[in-house]
Design a protein around this motif. Sequence first.
Motif, mmCIF file in Angstrom:
data_model
loop_
_atom_site.group_PDB
_atom_site.id
_atom_site.type_symbol
_atom_site.label_atom_id
_atom_site.label_comp_id
_atom_site.label_asym_id
_atom_site.label_seq_id
_atom_site.Cartn_x
_atom_site.Cartn_y
_atom_site.Cartn_z
ATOM 1 N N GLN A 62 25.940 21.262 45.133
ATOM 2 C CA GLN A 62 27.072 21.579 44.255
ATOM 3 C C GLN A 62 28.343 21.687 45.093
ATOM 4 O OE1 GLN A 62 26.311 24.870 41.640
ATOM 5 N NE2 GLN A 62 24.239 24.209 41.213
ATOM 6 N N LYS A 104 30.529 25.495 32.699
ATOM 7 C CA LYS A 104 29.080 25.372 32.802
ATOM 8 C C LYS A 104 28.505 25.360 31.381
ATOM 9 C CE LYS A 104 28.453 27.757 37.177
ATOM 10 N NZ LYS A 104 27.784 28.881 37.836
ATOM 11 N N THR A 124 26.111 22.416 36.126
ATOM 12 C CA THR A 124 25.756 23.611 36.898
ATOM 13 C C THR A 124 26.922 24.144 37.722
ATOM 14 O OG1 THR A 124 24.901 22.206 38.669
ATOM 15 C CG2 THR A 124 23.312 23.006 37.030
ATOM 16 N N ARG A 125 27.890 23.279 38.049
ATOM 17 C CA ARG A 125 29.112 23.741 38.716
ATOM 18 C C ARG A 125 30.277 22.926 38.188
ATOM 19 N NH1 ARG A 125 31.443 23.789 44.886
ATOM 20 N NH2 ARG A 125 33.294 25.010 44.358
ATOM 21 N N ASP A 166 34.276 23.212 38.802
ATOM 22 C CA ASP A 166 35.311 23.905 39.559
ATOM 23 C C ASP A 166 36.535 22.992 39.639
ATOM 24 O OD1 ASP A 166 36.943 25.113 41.475
ATOM 25 O OD2 ASP A 166 35.232 25.808 42.670
ATOM 26 N N ASP A 210 26.419 15.207 41.919
ATOM 27 C CA ASP A 210 27.349 16.118 42.584
ATOM 28 C C ASP A 210 28.538 15.267 42.996
ATOM 29 O OD1 ASP A 210 28.647 18.104 43.978
ATOM 30 O OD2 ASP A 210 27.225 18.149 45.641
#
Length: 182
Positions: free
Chosen positions: A43, A107, A146-147, A149, A179
């Motif tokens: 991540q 998320k 899941t991430r 940002d 990712d």
Amino acid sequence: MIRPIFPLAQRWAFCASVLLLMQCSKGKPNDPAPVDQLPPATQTGAGTFGCLVNGQVYMPKGNVGMTNFAVLYEPGPQGANLNIITYRLDGRYQDLNLYCGLITLQKRTFIIGLPATEASGVYTGPVGDYRNENDLTYRRGRIVLTRVDEQAGVLAGTFEFTSVNTKGDTLKITQGRFDSKL
């Protein structure tokens, strides 16, 4: 005295051939399992994508003039669309794409269904075409962010889905992970 059917040299060659064939059917003892060949589920914005397609490793590879792995986040007035576009070229062409519609970057788990209301996963390759909803009888799964940002520009997640085409052929996408930088 009873004579053997095969002379000694022929029996030795026959036994050696049988043993060799038995060894060929086994995988090499050091071959990692398919799931262990996938990139780690990071991540960090590592620029990785991988999954198993019916148990076989799928990772973007090759080049047809454009990147083989892209994450497109397209904001709009009603929300944003997220497209993850990949292809693999290693003597034969495959592509696997994921889509989530009308999202906000947070998320969340998106349900892949038929018809595609929240998200979809499509695949084209040697095992068949699982792209067009008119050619599918079943598609279920999920995409999990899941991430997310925005400040660091990182988007990571996992996915899995199963599709069945009108011929009754089943496609199983498992152990999916991505990712990427936004």
